[in-house]
Write an enzyme that holds these catalytic residues in place. Structure first.
Site, PDB file in Angstrom:
ATOM      1  N   ASP A 196      12.181  53.406  72.875  1.00  0.00           N
ATOM      2  CA  ASP A 196      13.648  53.321  72.915  1.00  0.00           C
ATOM      3  C   ASP A 196      14.112  51.868  72.975  1.00  0.00           C
ATOM      4  O   ASP A 196      14.971  51.514  73.768  1.00  0.00           O
ATOM      5  CB  ASP A 196      14.180  54.128  74.108  1.00  0.00           C
ATOM      6  CG  ASP A 196      15.685  54.387  74.022  1.00  0.00           C
ATOM      7  OD1 ASP A 196      16.240  54.362  72.884  1.00  0.00           O
ATOM      8  OD2 ASP A 196      16.309  54.589  75.065  1.00  0.00           O
ATOM      9  N   GLY A 245      17.938  56.664  85.325  1.00  0.00           N
ATOM     10  CA  GLY A 245      18.619  56.461  86.595  1.00  0.00           C
ATOM     11  C   GLY A 245      19.465  55.206  86.611  1.00  0.00           C
ATOM     12  O   GLY A 245      19.577  54.508  85.621  1.00  0.00           O
TER      13      GLY A 245
END
Ligand code: INR
Length: 318
Positions: free
Chosen positions: A147, A28
């Protein structure tokens, strides 16, 4: 007469005024916001949840509390508040208020590149130490980042601090192939076992990413730069040599293993020429093919490379 335009206000936080969009995380948007009462600056992250089932709510809340617990570490960006709401069409929205940091490592490296200068070796060492401490903290709590990359490492330039961000929502959120904005996700920091389709990967994947980031801080450019999974593997193999059963037992049994060109491994001293011998030793241990042999974050923190670093500067900071 309203002082602030309505569209600048964040829907759920009446006191927060949107200043600018500062990022698109994996799930987001992130905004720089200002508390109109106190003038304090925060980062507000707005997430859309993939699923609306009650069960997802429970596991999401569990993850949020884990995130909160993790963010007690000074090496992880602080999570200050959470609100979960349902919008007009019944979708679940999650608002997370974080501490604001003025830069990320990607921008920080770019700013040095623009001035045609390299990161000072003491900064590289200090940043790498803080990253390893943060990763070690996450791993000790059973959380993998999955990540890690320069844009997920936030920098406080004035105080020389670096903190891990974009953590921990890996279980309730479907791991995206592309960002929801359709931007392609970078593969440059992805461990070879993940690229080869290993489904039982471990915390070692984060240490591979840390190794890539370490090399990048020294080189001022990414070490392995592939634009597809196969190109990424080729980029790694071209530098470190094509792995085989003798240097990585089990590699040829991984799901996506194929026959690859046979590259010989290059000397890391030539690939990353500015690192001193102890830095190269640590980098070599981070970029070890066999995940179980790759150095852990806990062990990395104790590596001789950090022997001459003043660690007291990291105590008692928020
Ligand atoms: C900056 C970001 C400054 N600050 C990008 C950024 C460029 C320059 O993402 C950011 C954040 C911040 C940020 O100040 N606080 C947070 C990002 C995230 C959490 S997350 C908190 O989780 O990566 O989206």
């Amino acid at each position: 007469m309203p002082i602030f335009k309505k569209e600048k206000k964040m829907e759920v936080y009446e006191n927060l005024e949107k200043i600018e969009k500062i990022g698109e995380g994996t799930y987001g948007k992130v905004y720089k916001v200002k508390d109109i009462n106190t003038g304090q600056i925060f980062a507000l992250k707005k997430l859309k949840l993939e699923n609306n089932d009650e069960g997802v709510c429970v596991s999401t809340l569990r993850e949020i509390s884990l995130l909160r617990a993790l963010s007690n570490s000074s090496y992880i960006v602080r999570l200050l508040d959470v609100k979960q709401i349902r919008n007009k069409v019944g979708k679940l929205l999650l608002y997370l208020v974080f501490q604001h940091m003025d830069s990320d490592l990607k921008q920080y490296i770019t700013s040095y590149c623009r001035r045609l200068t390299k990161l000072p070796p003491q900064i590289i060492k200090s940043f790498l130490y803080q990253i390893c401490k943060g990763v070690s903290y996450c791993h000790s709590r059973g959380v993998m980042h999955r990540d890690l990359k320069p844009s997920n490492l936030l920098v406080d330039q004035e105080r020389g601090l670096i903190k891990i961000a974009d953590l921990g929502l890996g279980r309730t959120f479907i791991i995206p192939i592309k960002k929801y904005t359709h931007q392609i996700m970078t593969l440059w920091y992805r461990a070879p076992e993940v690229l080869l389709g290993d489904t039982l990967y471990s915390t070692a994947v984060d240490m591979w990413s840390v190794g890539c980031i370490f090399a990048e801080m020294s080189l001022m450019k990414p070490l392995f730069k592939g634009d597809s999974e196969i190109n990424q593997l080729h980029s790694i193999f071209r530098c470190l040599g094509t792995p085989n059963e003798s240097i990585w037992p089990g590699v040829t049994k991984l799901r996506d293993w194929h026959i690859y060109p046979q590259w010989k491994n290059n000397d890391l001293r030539i690939l990353v020429p500015d690192l001193d011998p102890s830095g190269l030793d640590l980098l070599c241990k981070m970029l070890t093919y066999e995940p179980s042999k790759r150095i852990s974050a806990k062990k990395a923190v104790e590596h001789p490379y950090f022997a001459d670093l003043d660690k007291s500067q990291f105590e008692n900071v928020i």
